[in-house]
Enzyme design. Structure first.
Site, short mmCIF file in Angstrom:
data_model
loop_
_atom_site.label_atom_id
_atom_site.label_comp_id
_atom_site.label_asym_id
_atom_site.label_seq_id
_atom_site.Cartn_x
_atom_site.Cartn_y
_atom_site.Cartn_z
N TYR A 50 0.86 -1.18 0.00
CA TYR A 50 0.00 0.00 0.00
C TYR A 50 0.90 1.23 0.00
CZ TYR A 50 -3.68 3.18 1.73
OH TYR A 50 -4.58 4.20 1.89
N TYR A 63 -11.43 -5.20 7.40
CA TYR A 63 -10.15 -4.73 7.93
C TYR A 63 -10.32 -3.62 8.96
CZ TYR A 63 -5.61 -2.58 8.30
OH TYR A 63 -4.46 -2.08 8.83
N HIS A 64 -11.03 -2.58 8.55
CA HIS A 64 -11.13 -1.39 9.40
C HIS A 64 -12.03 -1.62 10.60
CE1 HIS A 64 -10.21 -0.45 5.25
NE2 HIS A 64 -9.41 0.46 5.73
N LYS A 114 -10.85 16.28 16.21
CA LYS A 114 -10.00 15.77 15.14
C LYS A 114 -9.97 16.80 14.02
CE LYS A 114 -9.45 11.71 13.57
NZ LYS A 114 -8.07 11.59 14.02
N ASP A 129 -8.32 13.63 8.25
CA ASP A 129 -8.10 12.28 8.75
C ASP A 129 -9.33 11.78 9.50
OD1 ASP A 129 -7.13 9.96 10.00
OD2 ASP A 129 -6.36 11.13 11.68
N HIS A 162 -9.65 8.60 10.92
CA HIS A 162 -9.43 7.47 11.83
C HIS A 162 -9.73 7.93 13.25
CE1 HIS A 162 -7.16 6.21 8.29
NE2 HIS A 162 -7.39 4.98 8.69
#
Lengths: 336, 661
Positions: free
Chosen positions: B18, B172-173, B536, B540, B542
């Site tokens: 990646y 995945y996440h 945040k 981003d 996450h």
């Protein structure tokens, strides 16, 4: 931390509708320490007195309903629409506190995206903390500060029955937000407070048949009960906060209630009742029934409230509180 | 396949890394080097402005251009990204979601410029919006139009690019966000069902094509360190998928029901402390998804050992590629049939996971499926709860993490000595991308662009497929920002539930009593409870770290304002003042902390708001030093796993600022 501004300076700035005075004023009225609390009470007393004389166009609207009813999305849509009509909006949103830790997560809600650059919107979230009296007192103080500066004050609370009763006295119009599905409605009717809200909203009208059913049930339920004492019949408005349908109709319903109150002279009367309920609640909360008895019981309190028609709620709590404390401190006269 | 020694071997999975950063040109050079080293596919990382639909000169893009991936704003960028890489022979995976239709359109247009027809393209667009709402945070549009875009892409590719995977359902996440294996399986399946049902019910493809559509759905899994369980997880997913295809979608051809998945092994579990240990973790996790032939991944990308420290260098990525090559070419792994068939241990665990996942899946379906369970925050709340449990288990040493909460006594690592142990993206990347963008805009034909954007808008309003007008727009010179703005106008923007509000604090002695008492005592001295803003800034998304901080702060008795992701520095500063908070906690994982934190400090100063700021994120030591000099009170990095201690220090910071220390 910056030097706290004086009561005099804050009052002046708030009455000039200076937005930058709002946050420090809200911090002050939230402060429990003795000296700041005294200053806060003075500020609120004088502010409320000034607001009695103020523009009757300003109004407080309560927004309540069960969790998940979509109040935050609705609030967001309302604020946008009010802003596009040129009205400034102050929002106070109350979230529950954890009983165990005292902590709270606030603002897990959709926020008005434009608010960062828009001085016409102010958002303050509050924790309900210890609910008895706390919710009503803190929220009333915040709403009073916001009302000084903004055209419309929106008070959002999570309603699970009792909080409607807490919020109703401090707003001019109480809006109950229901979502499709009759579960919460049934609870609401059981709780016997179907008569409190002035406007009912069935949110998520985009859900079609279920929303229509709730709408019909609510209308039927309201048809059974009497209209409000002042002749107002609470309308039921279907909205979809998501796609914006019905928001205009809701604003019209709110405006109609406001106009009705203005014409009937009901707004002033309701604010009086709100003030009385607040004073009673605050004294009960602080001094309990023992303190109320020391004041002379409910008849004495009623007489005082009647007599001091122009005193503010905050002023009365202060004054009567002092009297109760004095009465409690005095040795009891012995009867012969 | 028969290798040179004449042994019968299975064909290896596709090796990917990646990657992408700075500019299309720099990333192209990196890709070609990687391919020369034996990588067999590409995995494109886009930067956050590209992922969220902004051009490099948009205010929200500030500090983010070229940081976590490559910026691709128009056809020239896409062409430069694949210069001298023949697209008819490449298998390209693109980690792109909200703007997936646009990036695929650019990819198709770039292929056409190379003289390659769309039918010849092979690859994957990640395109999984549900997990963006739940974990990764690069969503833009509300669920309904987002699902429509996905359905359009499925309908388009099934005919026009038959070897393309239009959507890669990502569990995945979910694992990164805290999912247990059961949740990972259940929510991924719910998500896939949501997409397939939408495609079927919208009538975008004829009923007899549904089996082909089913066969094009691929998955993207996480592989954690509990690698035995991970083997069972993949096997359970393969079984469930087969069952769904047969029973729910009537797919009779067993080949079309094969569970196809790619993997990125767990980045979350990589440690900043003793980072060399991560290589061993990566090897074991890679084994977990290659060991069992029945549930072997089709493509694998391995993180670099030093990802918890910052951006990996080419050498770090090469080391991870070598792991794959040794596993595939040196070992005898690919010479055998499934090693676990008949193992009653593996079969029992697989069955257990399958059964529990099926139950959780049914719960989600009963509440209306994946989209409903996003909107009512059910899945998000479950994930935040699981993650909270995991964080606590590490804090209490119930779960061992070598080098972090056990065996911390260590020699200094020679691998992280020296100046350049991570990659630093040149600050000029943003400026240069903006220059290229402006030059591109001035040389294109504006009338063509206007026509193309009108065509796009009309097509979407009419309910036509998004792909053909997007490909025309790509050729006409439309930019990523313009394409996205057109859709934003039509669909509006979405903010997903944060999932942090509903759950209560853990019961019993949680080791937080001391902090809680300090917070309570401080409230008396401050006059009101300590109020903290968790924010945040930047693009981003996450949010897992920020959510854990918010939950913990609440649990130690603070009043927490948490407003989710993608806030501008001005919004944070204004919120801090209006909300009357005592302290601000910022979380940034995209590497853009340099610009964004300074912008927040500046916005606070210009507002006259005197509130202390603490920062958490993947922040190299030098940067941390700079932030502290600029006025940040504390900086936390992944090695600070003890949230209790962080809370204690937040109390210190508030006391110091209030002069109560």
């Amino acid at each position: 931390m910056a030097e706290a501004p004086t009561v005099e300076a804050l009052l002046e700035r708030l009455l000039e509708r200076d937005r930058s005075a709002v946050a420090p004023a809200l911090n002050l009225v939230d402060d429990r320490r003795t000296e700041p609390a005294r200053a806060a009470n003075e500020l609120l007393d004088r502010l409320e007195a000034a607001l009695y004389e103020s523009d009757p166009g300003r109004r407080r609207v309560g927004l309540t309903g069960a969790p998940g009813a979509g109040k935050s999305t609705l609030l967001d849509a309302l604020v946008r629409r009010l802003r596009s009509q040129g009205e400034t909006v102050g929002v106070v949103a109350v979230d529950p506190s954890s009983r165990r830790t005292g902590g709270a997560l606030l603002g897990d809600r959709v926020r008005v995206r434009s608010s960062a650059r828009d001085d016409g919107v102010f958002f303050r979230s509050m924790a309900a903390r210890d609910r008895l009296g706390g919710l009503a007192e803190g929220t009333r103080a915040a709403a009073t500060v916001l009302e000084a500066v903004f055209d419309v004050v929106l008070v959002e609370t999570v309603g699970v029955g009792q909080s409607e009763g807490d919020v109703q006295p401090l707003v001019d119009t109480l809006t109950y937000v229901a979502q499709p599905g009759a579960g919460d409605l049934l609870q609401f009717m059981k709780a016997g407070i179907l008569e409190l809200p002035d406007v009912f909203v069935v949110n998520k009208a985009d859900q079609g048949a279920a929303a229509q059913r709730t709408l019909r049930e609510l209308e039927a339920g309201l048809g059974l009960g009497a209209s409000h004492e002042d002749g107002w019949r609470a309308p039921v408005v279907a909205v979809s906060a998501r796609d914006g349908t019905g928001i205009d109709a809701l604003l019209e319903a709110l405006a109609a209630h406001h106009a009705h109150q203005a014409e009937s002279g009901r707004r002033a009367e309701r604010r009086r009742q709100g003030r009385d309920a607040f004073v009673r609640g605050a004294l009960q909360h602080r001094y309990g029934s023992h303190g109320m008895a020391a004041l002379g019981g409910e008849p004495a309190l009623l007489a005082r409230l009647e007599g001091d028609a122009n005193a503010t709620g905050f002023g009365l709590v202060q004054e009567l509180g002092r009297e109760i404390e004095e009465a409690l401190a005095k040795p009891r006269p012995r009867r012969p | 396949m028969v290798d040179k020694a004449g042994t019968d071997r299975d064909r290896p999975w596709v090796f990917r890394t990646y990657s992408g950063h700075s500019s299309a040109e720099a990333s192209n050079a990196l890709y070609r080097t990687n391919l020369a080293k034996g990588q067999t596919g590409l995995s494109v990382a886009f930067d956050l402005p590209t992922q969220t639909g902004y051009d490099a000169d948009h205010p929200l893009a500030r500090g983010e251009v070229g940081k976590v991936g490559v910026p691709v704003a128009h056809l020239d960028d896409m062409e430069a990204l694949f210069r001298e890489i023949p697209l008819d022979r490449m298998n390209t995976s693109m980690t792109i979601n909200a703007t997936a239709a646009w990036l695929l359109a650019l990819y198709v247009a770039a292929a056409e410029r190379q003289g390659v027809a769309p039918e010849a393209l092979r690859g994957t667009t990640q395109n999984d919006i549900v997990k963006e709402y739940l974990s990764r945070g690069t969503y833009v549009f509300p669920p309904e139009p987002s699902i429509r875009l996905i359905s359009d892409m499925v309908a388009y590719t099934v005919h026009a690019i038959p070897s393309w995977n239009p959507i890669n359902i990502c569990s995945y996440h979910l694992q990164e966000a805290g999912a247990t294996p059961v949740q990972e399986i259940a929510y991924a399946m719910a998500n896939a069902i949501g997409v397939l049902d939408a495609v079927r019910d919208r009538g975008d493809v004829p009923d007899d094509v549904i089996p082909q559509v089913f066969a094009r759905i691929s998955f993207f899994l996480n592989a954690g360190i509990r690698f035995v369980e991970e083997i069972c997880k993949a096997r359970a997913m393969a079984e469930l998928w087969d069952e769904l295809g047969r029973d729910r979608y009537g797919v009779t051809d067993a080949k079309l029901r094969r569970f196809r998945y790619g993997v990125q092994v767990n980045s979350l579990g990589l440690t900043e402390a003793q980072p060399e240990n991560n290589v061993i973790r990566i090897v074991l996790e890679a084994l977990g998804v290659t060991f069992s032939k029945k549930a072997r991944c089709r493509a694998l990308q391995l993180p670099a050992w030093n990802e918890a420290l910052g951006l990996p260098r080419p050498w770090d990525q090469q080391w991870s590629l070598r792991i794959q090559q040794i596993l595939a070419y040196e070992t005898d792994l690919l010479e055998y049939e499934d090693l676990f068939d008949g193992s009653h241990v593996v079969e029992a665990r697989t069955e257990e996971l399958r059964k529990e996942a099926k139950e959780e899946l049914d719960r989600v379906l009963a509440m209306g499926g994946a989209v409903a369970a996003v909107e009512n925050a059910y899945m998000k709340q479950r994930l935040v709860e699981s993650h909270t449990r995991r964080v606590r288990a590490i804090e209490s040493q119930e779960q061992t993490v070598v080098g972090v909460n056990a065996f911390t006594e260590a020699e200094p690592s020679p691998l992280v000595e020296g100046e350049q142990s991570i990659l630093v993206v040149d600050d000029s990347a943003e400026r240069e991308q903006v220059e290229r963008l402006r030059a591109f805009r001035s040389r294109r034909n504006q009338a063509d662009v206007d026509t193309a954007l009108r065509g796009l808008r009309d097509a979407l309003s009419n309910g036509d497929n998004v792909m053909p007008p997007s490909i025309r727009a790509a050729h006409a010179g439309v930019t990523t920002g313009e394409w996205s703005d057109t859709l934003r106008d039509l669909y509006g923007e979405y903010r997903a539930p944060t999932g942090v509000s509903a759950q209560g604090a853990a019961a019993g002695d949680d080791g937080m009593q001391d902090v809680r008492e300090r917070v309570g005592a401080l409230a008396d001295r401050l006059g009101r409870p300590l109020k903290i803003l968790v924010g945040k800034p930047g693009l981003d998304g996450h949010s897992n770290g920020a959510e854990q901080i918010a939950v913990r702060a609440r649990d130690v008795g603070m009043e927490v304002v948490y407003e989710g992701i993608r806030l501008t520095p001005e919004e944070i500063a204004r919120s801090a003042r209006d909300e009357g908070v005592h302290v601000i906690g910022l979380s940034i994982l995209s590497g853009s902390h340099g610009v964004l934190v300074l912008d927040v400090l500046e916005a606070l100063r210009s507002d006259g708001t005197d509130v202390p700021v603490v920062v958490g994120g993947i922040i190299p030591d030098d940067d941390a030093e700079r932030l502290l000099e600029a006025g940040v009170k504390r900086v936390y990095t992944p090695k600070d796993f003890d949230l209790g201690r962080i809370m204690d220090e937040v109390v210190d910071v508030v006391e110091e600022t209030a002069g109560l220390g």
